[in-house]
Design an enzyme around this catalytic site. Structure first.
Site, PDB file in Angstrom:
ATOM      1  N   LYS A 115      -7.289  -1.508  -5.075  1.00  0.00           N
ATOM      2  CA  LYS A 115      -8.542  -1.027  -5.747  1.00  0.00           C
ATOM      3  C   LYS A 115      -8.781  -2.264  -6.753  1.00  0.00           C
ATOM      4  CE  LYS A 115      -9.697   3.681  -4.889  1.00  0.00           C
ATOM      5  NZ  LYS A 115      -9.782   4.741  -5.261  1.00  0.00           N
ATOM      6  N   LYS A 207     -11.848   2.279   8.710  1.00  0.00           N
ATOM      7  CA  LYS A 207     -12.193   3.785   8.431  1.00  0.00           C
ATOM      8  C   LYS A 207     -13.594   3.853   7.883  1.00  0.00           C
ATOM      9  CE  LYS A 207     -10.702   7.546   5.291  1.00  0.00           C
ATOM     10  NZ  LYS A 207      -9.863   7.799   4.221  1.00  0.00           N
ATOM     11  N   LYS A 210     -19.064   4.564   3.367  1.00  0.00           N
ATOM     12  CA  LYS A 210     -20.738   4.238   2.991  1.00  0.00           C
ATOM     13  C   LYS A 210     -20.665   2.819   2.286  1.00  0.00           C
ATOM     14  CE  LYS A 210     -20.412   6.844  -1.311  1.00  0.00           C
ATOM     15  NZ  LYS A 210     -20.718   5.762  -2.091  1.00  0.00           N
TER      16      LYS A 210
END
Length: 344
Positions: A115, A207, A210
């Site tokens: 991240k 995976k 959205k």
């Protein structure tokens, strides 16, 4: 090791419109678990602050995830449904556990590296440290089980390490205050059933998310029937017909993903699905999958839309849930203070 009453803690980040992967990988299982376990279902809004966020969007996303919980069948009367920030003991215990966790343990957390990217010096301390808050989320209730996907196994291992170190470091004080040989349980993972990891409709090796640049990569729980049908028809497949056995899906990630989705939606196994569709072309299978998906998600979509128009009710569910959660967390936090030697 002391025996702890079985209690499940489940946390979901309020990151906006939930999709089919969230439903099959988490929400559907939450609904099944409430029949067999005592459960806390938490919208972990404090975790959503580790990355830049819009305050009004966070408020609405928290309500939207709560609405999805309820629309999918979670019973707020039988379980505890709440948002994390209303129960200050989460943050309070996190500081105590910060003083138990080791820097080397956090340095091994792969999600921070993913991240934060290359510019880690500019990442927030919260992003680096949030696995300790996640441990506090679980341990403040002395929860024994946590439903986790593959991407969260490492964080649960950290929670176990922190719990074990706390138990070891303060064993004499734990015993002196009448808590036996361990204060915290070592929480176990709950991983069940097919399609625990739902993949992208455009790339069976990634995976479902959205945030994918293609709107055809995921099915949102708020998609209407026409949109669902269109996304499934456009789902990537290969040229071969469906095999008759599960072994025939090896090396065919898109086929494996669609069969897994069908199995999970229909509460059956991949072998069951393949026995019915062996030798079929994907066009016919996709039609059947679209019909099943619309049938399962249609009522959920309608209820989400209804609840999204009733903020007062959703807020009342969260307030009532937080009160019940605090009734468990506060005595546990007071006991932690006693063990640590803090005057209260």
């Amino acid at each position: 090791m002391a025996q702890f009453p079985e209690l499940v803690f489940s946390g979901v980040q309020p990151t906006g419109n939930l999709h089919l992967g969230n439903y099959l990988g988490a929400l559907k299982r939450f609904v099944e678990m409430q029949a067999t376990h005592s459960c806390l279902y938490c919208v972990v809004d404090l975790h959503a602050m580790t990355m830049p966020h819009d305050p009004e969007q966070l408020r609405q996303n928290t309500r939207a995830v709560t609405a999805a919980f309820l629309a999918c069948g979670i019973d707020a009367k039988k379980n505890i449904v709440f948002n994390q920030s209303r129960v200050s003991e989460h943050a309070e215990l996190a500081w105590a556990l910060d003083c138990v966790a080791r820097l080397g343990w956090l340095n091994r957390m792969t999600q921070f590296k993913e991240k934060a990217g290359k510019d880690r010096e500019n990442a927030s301390v919260g992003l680096y440290n949030y696995p300790v808050l996640m441990a506090a989320d679980i341990l403040v209730y002395r929860a024994t089980h946590v439903p986790v996907g593959d991407d969260q196994k490492q964080h649960l291992e950290l929670a176990r390490d922190i719990a074990q170190k706390f138990n070891n470091d303060f064993d004499a004080s734990i015993a002196a205050h009448g808590h036996g040989d361990a204060f915290f349980p070592l929480p176990e993972p709950l991983i069940q059933g097919p399609a625990t990891r739902v993949m992208s409709l455009r790339d069976g090796t990634k995976k479902m998310s959205k945030s994918d640049p293609s709107e055809y990569a995921h099915i949102a729980l708020t998609d209407d029937a026409d949109t669902i049908v269109q996304k499934i028809r456009k789902a990537k497949t290969d040229a071969e017909p469906l095999p008759g056995e599960v072994g025939g899906l090896a090396g065919r990630p898109e086929a494996d993903n669609l069969v897994g989705i069908f199995a999970a939606l229909g509460d059956e196994t991949k072998a069951d699905v393949l026995s019915r569709f062996a030798g079929s072309q994907f066009s016919g299978f996709k039609n059947a999958l679209a019909d099943l998906t619309v049938a399962k998600l249609g009522p959920i979509r309608a209820e989400i839309i209804r609840l999204n128009g009733d903020d007062a009710y959703v807020d009342s569910v969260l307030a009532e849930g937080a009160e019940k959660a605090r009734a468990i967390a506060r005595p546990n936090m007071d006991a932690v203070k006693d063990v640590l030697g803090l005057i209260r």
